[in-house]
Design an enzyme around this catalytic site. Structure first.
Site, PDB file in Angstrom:
ATOM      1  N   PRO A 181       0.827  -1.221   0.000  1.00 53.22           N
ATOM      2  CA  PRO A 181       0.000   0.000   0.000  1.00 53.22           C
ATOM      3  C   PRO A 181       0.853   1.260   0.000  1.00 53.22           C
ATOM      4  O   PRO A 181       1.973   1.280   0.518  1.00 53.22           O
ATOM      5  CB  PRO A 181      -0.800  -0.112   1.309  1.00 53.22           C
ATOM      6  CG  PRO A 181      -0.728  -1.551   1.694  1.00 53.22           C
ATOM      7  CD  PRO A 181       0.583  -2.057   1.192  1.00 53.22           C
ATOM      8  N   GLY A 182       0.302   2.308  -0.612  1.00 53.46           N
ATOM      9  CA  GLY A 182       0.930   3.619  -0.533  1.00 53.46           C
ATOM     10  C   GLY A 182       2.003   3.897  -1.561  1.00 53.46           C
ATOM     11  O   GLY A 182       2.679   4.916  -1.466  1.00 53.46           O
ATOM     12  N   VAL A 183       2.178   3.021  -2.559  1.00 51.43           N
ATOM     13  CA  VAL A 183       3.225   3.256  -3.552  1.00 51.43           C
ATOM     14  C   VAL A 183       2.682   3.922  -4.814  1.00 51.43           C
ATOM     15  O   VAL A 183       3.437   4.163  -5.750  1.00 51.43           O
ATOM     16  CB  VAL A 183       3.952   1.946  -3.920  1.00 51.43           C
ATOM     17  CG1 VAL A 183       4.691   1.401  -2.725  1.00 51.43           C
ATOM     18  CG2 VAL A 183       2.972   0.913  -4.461  1.00 51.43           C
ATOM     19  N   GLY A 184       1.371   4.210  -4.874  1.00 55.15           N
ATOM     20  CA  GLY A 184       0.822   4.955  -6.005  1.00 55.15           C
ATOM     21  C   GLY A 184       0.159   4.106  -7.058  1.00 55.15           C
ATOM     22  O   GLY A 184       0.052   4.539  -8.208  1.00 55.15           O
ATOM     23  N   LYS A 185      -0.324   2.907  -6.716  1.00 54.00           N
ATOM     24  CA  LYS A 185      -0.926   2.036  -7.722  1.00 54.00           C
ATOM     25  C   LYS A 185      -2.251   2.609  -8.236  1.00 54.00           C
ATOM     26  O   LYS A 185      -2.476   2.682  -9.443  1.00 54.00           O
ATOM     27  CB  LYS A 185      -1.152   0.635  -7.144  1.00 54.00           C
ATOM     28  CG  LYS A 185       0.098  -0.047  -6.647  1.00 54.00           C
ATOM     29  CD  LYS A 185      -0.178  -1.483  -6.212  1.00 54.00           C
ATOM     30  CE  LYS A 185      -1.187  -1.573  -5.087  1.00 54.00           C
ATOM     31  NZ  LYS A 185      -0.707  -0.913  -3.845  1.00 54.00           N
ATOM     32  N   THR A 186      -3.121   3.015  -7.313  1.00 55.12           N
ATOM     33  CA  THR A 186      -4.440   3.498  -7.720  1.00 55.12           C
ATOM     34  C   THR A 186      -4.348   4.824  -8.461  1.00 55.12           C
ATOM     35  O   THR A 186      -4.971   5.016  -9.516  1.00 55.12           O
ATOM     36  CB  THR A 186      -5.342   3.642  -6.482  1.00 55.12           C
ATOM     37  OG1 THR A 186      -5.428   2.382  -5.812  1.00 55.12           O
ATOM     38  CG2 THR A 186      -6.728   4.101  -6.880  1.00 55.12           C
ATOM     39  N   SER A 197      11.457 -18.688   2.891  1.00 57.43           N
ATOM     40  CA  SER A 197      12.635 -17.826   2.843  1.00 57.43           C
ATOM     41  C   SER A 197      13.352 -17.716   4.178  1.00 57.43           C
ATOM     42  O   SER A 197      14.278 -16.935   4.311  1.00 57.43           O
ATOM     43  CB  SER A 197      12.238 -16.424   2.372  1.00 57.43           C
ATOM     44  OG  SER A 197      11.360 -15.820   3.305  1.00 57.43           O
ATOM     45  N   LYS A 255      12.854  -6.930   0.113  1.00 64.63           N
ATOM     46  CA  LYS A 255      13.597  -7.340   1.306  1.00 64.63           C
ATOM     47  C   LYS A 255      14.830  -6.450   1.511  1.00 64.63           C
ATOM     48  O   LYS A 255      15.159  -6.079   2.638  1.00 64.63           O
ATOM     49  CB  LYS A 255      14.012  -8.803   1.174  1.00 64.63           C
ATOM     50  CG  LYS A 255      12.831  -9.762   1.220  1.00 64.63           C
ATOM     51  CD  LYS A 255      13.257 -11.200   1.040  1.00 64.63           C
ATOM     52  CE  LYS A 255      12.056 -12.132   1.124  1.00 64.63           C
ATOM     53  NZ  LYS A 255      12.412 -13.550   0.926  1.00 64.63           N
TER      54      LYS A 255
END
Length: 791
Positions: free
Chosen positions: A364-369, A688, A731
């Protein structure tokens, strides 16, 4: 034909081709003003006007005289040559003779001087006179169609073929490329032949266009006439007291007048026939009216024209979002391919296969929408958002059957109607949060919508008509790729957005977030300044997120605090917020590096993981308790999934089998081994954590602490081989945010480092190792005897 050579200052003009005999105003920037000044100061008072070309140096120009220099209405304030009240400085020049451009020479002033060779026109021959007469007929025919009578009189008075050919400089139907070709053609007969060919083609095209326009106008007039007669018939029936129309005639007229595809029109007229035969009391009458209203409201043949300017599209994307180069490159590639297909006439019938389906996956919050709106602006299309979070009913996608009470078309059809065109950008938000229950699986219904090979005949249950979705640009957003069904993910192009580095966050805050929050708090840039050090401190120690959503909330809080302080008089304008002022305005930092504290005792190792919120560090703790004789067992806590439970069992088996190689006393692994992953309220799973568990177990068994600056990620086999993992970029971003400087990975993940920003690799040293024993050796601090020997 004689030639005369001399020197003149040259004025290069973009987007305009001046031919002999033309009188045109030319806006003057600094370079053009210098050329005009040099010409007016010379003996001849003339200059050479030549077109500015992007691909080569011009070979021809026109020797011109300066008629007047003054101001004309132009681009307005803010342009290069603008003056008060939106006027610009311009020179009115008159083209006189065509000339060759030679080499550069020197002259007074700062203008560019070149050698000029005038081209004297040969005397008119019988051939040129005949070509001139033919061209004059074509020009007069064009002017008569446009009813330009004053220009017709001027053309009629012209007799010289060369002058007649050069009047083409005013022709609006010729392109600048064609006019440059005329300028560079010395022979009059050749120029006239070119003009005859081009003008004949334009007249033919105009006649076809006019014929099509007449046919369309006649068809529309017929439809309007029929509609008017129906309205008059209804009015006559009403006056006579006869049965009033039940609305069926109105629907028939609307269907016939609407711009519908043939098959849709046939289906609509069939429904109108049913409506005409049914009574008002029949419930089917209401269903048919609602269906017809829905069909007539859809933009069946309405499309928007895509922007063909690739450079402008990239500028829009860059202006709206920082970074995200993969997404921007994909949109620009889509535009470039469409432009080339349009140029070559390769548009597929029905638009089949021309659409694009992408899923933007990231925390969330990376500008997808918000990226969807930027894509729509870059393409020049309408934008509509469809929220899929929590949708569990298949009818939400495909629509309800018309037999159901309250039936509606699906969200896809409603989105098309809301957009008002058949080729919008549709954002399917939160596609990974679509659920399923007894009402069906919406994800399965999306398979046809998002399949470029099938969606040209998408059929909504309510409409029961084929809807062409192939020209729709579908963008989907998701936080967790694993939650998207594999069949649905296979139909989409996956573009991952892993998050932002600290430098990215500072740049985004300065360019986007800070101006927006400053405006919302009614503050100006003169009233408040936030230093880069303060922004970097917020990004490093006040937020731990891959995106910038929490960052923006903190900036909003900062602006509110400053606005309050200014209003109550406790702060004087201008206010400068630096790193020292953050504690008073935002409180103490919420995050501090904790690797050193957590790994201060043996048995704790730092791993790296990916969650729906992005990358994060994972502390794995190991401890041993005596359980009497025997080896005891393995106890796991921390709400681990099946994969992580298996990793813990593999790690313990490997350590026991290779105890001597790892420097572990076999007795140290007796009893009950307890492996715990803190934050027990959060479910954890994924392949992992294997090498991290091995390191924690060896640290516990040997009593040697794990180095605080070391992190690791990778799965381990029973033979001690390190296997690759996913999400390496996220990561490593988490490692940098948490102050780690050394990360061990599998050699098979080394290729993934190409996607990691350079600033991350500068802060974090990434070491690929295939043997878990070597990782353990490097991750643990030296034993006491080794330290003594080194001393």
């Amino acid at each position: 034909m004689s030639e005369q050579t001399y020197s003149l200052p040259v004025l290069f003009v973009p987007d305009l081709v001046v031919l002999p005999g033309m009188v045109v105003p030319i806006p003057l920037d600094d370079a053009a003003q210098a050329t005009v000044d040099a010409a007016r100061a010379s003996e001849s008072g003339k200059l050479l006007v030549a077109p500015r070309l992007d691909d080569r140096y011009p070979t021809h120009g026109v020797v011109s005289s300066i008629v007047q220099v003054g101001r004309i209405p132009g681009a307005g304030a803010g342009s290069a040559a603008s003056g008060p009240n939106g006027y610009i400085t311009a020179a009115v020049v008159k083209g006189e003779k065509r000339a060759h451009i030679g080499t550069g020479t020197t002259g007074h002033g700062t203008a560019l001087w070149v050698e000029v060779t005038e081209i004297d026109e040969a005397e008119a021959t019988a051939e040129t006179k005949a070509l001139g007469a033919e061209y004059k007929k074509l020009v007069l025919a064009m002017l008569q169609r446009r009813e330009a009578w004053q220009v017709i009189d001027a053309v009629n008075k012209m007799s010289d073929p060369s002058d007649l050919a050069d009047t083409s400089g005013y022709s609006s139907w010729l392109t600048d490329v064609q006019k440059r070709e005329l300028l560079e053609t010395d022979d009059v007969a050749a120029r006239l032949q070119l003009l005859i060919d081009w003008t004949s083609e334009h007249i033919a095209e105009t006649e076809v266009s006019d014929k099509i326009a007449d046919d369309v106008r006649n068809g529309m007039e017929k439809q309007q006439k029929e509609f008017l007669l129906r309205q008059q018939l209804n009015a006559i029936r009403k006056e006579l007291g006869e049965d009033e129309p039940d609305g069926a005639d109105d629907y028939r007229g609307r269907v016939e007048a609407a711009d519908l595809p043939d098959k849709v029109r046939e289906a609509a007229l069939r429904e109108v026939g049913k409506l005409e035969r049914s009574s008002d009391q029949s419930p089917e009458s209401g269903w048919i009216r609602t269906w017809l209203d829905t069909v007539l409201d859809l933009p069946w043949n309405v499309t928007t024209t895509d922007s063909a300017d690739i450079k402008a599209a990239r500028e829009i994307l860059d202006a709206d979002h920082h970074g995200l180069d993969d997404v921007k490159d994909r949109i620009v590639e889509y535009l470039a391919v469409r432009a080339r297909r349009a140029e070559r006439g390769l548009q597929v019938v029905g638009g089949r296969g021309s659409g694009a389906v992408m899923v933007l996956a990231g925390p969330p919050g990376v500008g997808k929408t918000s990226l969807g709106e930027s894509v729509a602006r870059a393409l020049g299309r309408k934008f509509v958002r469809v929220a899929l979070g929590g949708v569990r009913d298949e009818a939400e996608i495909r629509g309800h059957r018309r037999t159901y009470v309250g039936a509606l078309p699906g969200r896809i059809v409603r989105a098309i109607g809301e957009a008002g065109s058949m080729n919008p950008v549709v954002l399917l938000d939160e596609i990974d949060k679509v659920g399923s229950d007894f009402r069906g699986d919406p994800a399965a219904a999306l398979l046809e919508v998002l399949d470029p090979a099938q969606n040209h005949t998408f059929r909504d249950h309510y409409l029961d008509l084929d809807l062409d979705l192939s020209d729709v640009v579908f963008l989907a957003t998701a936080n967790v790729i694993e939650n998207i069904p594999s069949a649905l993910l296979d139909r989409m192009e996956l573009v991952t957005i892993d998050g932002y580095t600290e430098d990215d966050k500072v740049a985004i805050a300065g360019d986007y977030l800070l101006p927006r929050q400053r405006e919302r708090a009614a503050l100006t840039a003169e009233e408040i300044t936030v230093t880069d050090d303060a922004l970097r401190e917020i990004a490093a120690n006040y937020t731990r997120e891959p995106g910038v959503r929490q960052f923006e909330r903190l900036l909003a809080k900062l602006m509110r605090k400053v606005a309050t302080n200014i209003e109550n008089g406790s702060a004087a304008v201008p206010v400068t917020v630096g790193e020292p002022e953050l504690k008073d305005l935002l409180g103490r930092p919420r995050f501090t590096p904790e690797s050193e504290e957590r790994t201060a005792v043996p048995g704790v190792a730092t791993g790296l993981a990916v969650t729906g919120m992005g990358g994060d560090v994972l502390f794995i703790e190991a401890n041993r308790t005596d359980a009497g004789e025997g080896k005891g067992g393995l106890q796991l806590t921390g709400q681990l999934g099946d994969v992580m439970k298996e990793s813990a069992q593999i790690a313990l088996s490997y350590v026991r089998a290779h105890a001597s190689e790892l420097g572990v006393e076999p007795k140290a692994l007796d009893g009950t081994i307890h492996v715990h992953v803190p934050a027990g309220a959060v479910p954890k799973d994924g392949p992992s954590a294997g090498i991290t568990m091995v390191t924690a177990l060896v640290s516990m068994a040997t009593g040697r602490k794990v180095r605080a600056e070391v992190g690791m990620t990778g799965e381990v086999t029973l033979n001690g081989r390190v296997l690759p993992i996913g999400g390496l970029k996220q990561k490593l971003l988490a490692a940098q945010r948490n102050g780690l400087t050394q990360v061990f990975i599998s050699p098979r993940n080394e290729a993934d480092l190409d996607d990691v920003p350079a600033e991350i690799l500068e802060d974090v040293t990434v070491t690929p190792l295939a043997d878990v024993a070597e990782i353990v050796k490097r991750a643990l601090e030296p034993a006491a005897d080794e330290v003594s020997a080194a001393a």
